[in-house]
Write an enzyme that holds these catalytic residues in place. Structure first.
Site, PDB file in Angstrom:
ATOM      1  N   ASP A 149      35.335  23.114  32.205  1.00 12.42           N
ATOM      2  CA  ASP A 149      35.257  22.686  33.500  1.00 12.42           C
ATOM      3  C   ASP A 149      35.983  21.564  33.865  1.00 12.42           C
ATOM      4  O   ASP A 149      36.056  20.673  33.157  1.00 12.42           O
ATOM      5  CB  ASP A 149      33.811  22.558  34.122  1.00 12.42           C
ATOM      6  CG  ASP A 149      33.012  23.888  34.063  1.00 12.42           C
ATOM      7  OD1 ASP A 149      33.800  24.950  33.861  1.00 12.42           O
ATOM      8  OD2 ASP A 149      31.779  24.043  34.140  1.00 12.42           O
ATOM      9  N   TYR A 152      27.932  21.564  22.218  1.00 10.69           N
ATOM     10  CA  TYR A 152      28.125  20.791  23.451  1.00 10.69           C
ATOM     11  C   TYR A 152      27.145  19.682  23.521  1.00 10.69           C
ATOM     12  O   TYR A 152      25.927  19.965  23.123  1.00 10.69           O
ATOM     13  CB  TYR A 152      28.081  21.692  24.549  1.00 10.69           C
ATOM     14  CG  TYR A 152      29.400  22.260  25.031  1.00 10.69           C
ATOM     15  CD1 TYR A 152      30.130  22.122  25.879  1.00 10.69           C
ATOM     16  CD2 TYR A 152      29.406  23.682  24.557  1.00 10.69           C
ATOM     17  CE1 TYR A 152      31.301  22.441  26.321  1.00 10.69           C
ATOM     18  CE2 TYR A 152      30.594  24.366  24.828  1.00 10.69           C
ATOM     19  CZ  TYR A 152      31.417  23.853  25.902  1.00 10.69           C
ATOM     20  OH  TYR A 152      32.697  24.565  26.299  1.00 10.69           O
TER      21      TYR A 152
END
Length: 245
Positions: free
Chosen positions: A50, A104
């Site tokens: 993103d 992540y």
């Protein structure tokens, strides 16, 4: 030759990841440099982060006859706010999206309590993340294999392990866990809480039977950036203490 390149970037310095977003997107900047040096006009990316999300271990694929060391040297020498640190060379095509695990990290700027840990841990396992993602054409059923918490003096890092994630999934998980104690998979509405993108980092992408070779490059820029930001953070901590007195 078929080449995988592992690299990182400060996501706040680019206009998103996808080349269609901007000339200053992560993909566009890489492609422009590779094209300028007649290496390739296209790359295949393993993950599309993103806007404002950073990476330490994203991966892209190219086909080339140039030496990997030369290519990584060109990229490190011509692109700011990115670092290209590892590579894998193969005689056959490798789809960079066919990984075995993604890791992540989400940074929370304080020590979290057991309530928040329990709320985040509820997302472990295989679930339908329709209410916890930005819906697109992909199947929203995903598996989070492991969630770990790293605790430091004044912040917490939440580690998520999984083969694949859907758009906004992890930011949605963090946002919901911070605001609700409900069972996330019993709700009948789309989650409206979305955590900020800047603390999210794509830490690594792992492949079965592939060992990346470390490329030795001058990391002075990263060290200098760390030192300057560390000093700046201390200055603002002093500001806060002076106001609170």
């Amino acid at each position: 030759m078929h080449l995988l390149i592992k690299y990182g970037y400060d996501g706040t310095k680019f206009e998103g990841f996808d080349r269609s977003n901007s000339k200053n997107s992560v993909e566009s900047v890489i492609i422009n440099v590779l094209s300028e040096y007649n290496i390739t006009k296209n790359i295949e990316s393993a993950a599309r982060t993103d806007k404002n999300v950073s990476a330490a271990g994203n991966v892209f694929y190219i086909k080339t006859e140039e030496r990997p060391e030369k290519i990584l040297g060109i990229l490190n020498g011509n692109i700011k706010n990115m670092f290209f640190h590892s590579y894998y060379l193969s005689n056959s095509y490798i789809n960079p999206r066919y990984n075995s695990m993604k890791i992540y990290k989400y940074i929370i700027p304080y020590r979290i309590d057991s309530r928040l840990k329990n709320n985040i841990a509820r997302f472990l396992g295989t679930h339908d993340f329709t209410n916890f993602s930005k819906n697109d054409y992909r199947n929203p059923v995903r598996t989070i294999n492991k969630i770990e918490f790293e605790e430091y003096n004044d912040f917490t890092v939440v580690n998520f392990y999984g083969k694949s994630f859907v758009w906004h999934q992890l930011r949605s998980i963090i946002g919901f866990a911070m605001h609700s104690d409900e069972d996330p998979f019993s709700i009948k509405y789309h989650n409206r809480f979305l955590a900020e993108p800047e603390p999210l980092i794509l830490y690594d992408i792992i492949y079965d039977n592939i060992s990346f070779i470390k490329y030795r490059f001058n990391n002075r820029y990263i060290k200098n950036k760390y030192n300057s930001l560390f000093i700046e953070s201390i200055i603002y901590r002093v500001f806060l203490r002076s106001i609170d007195v």
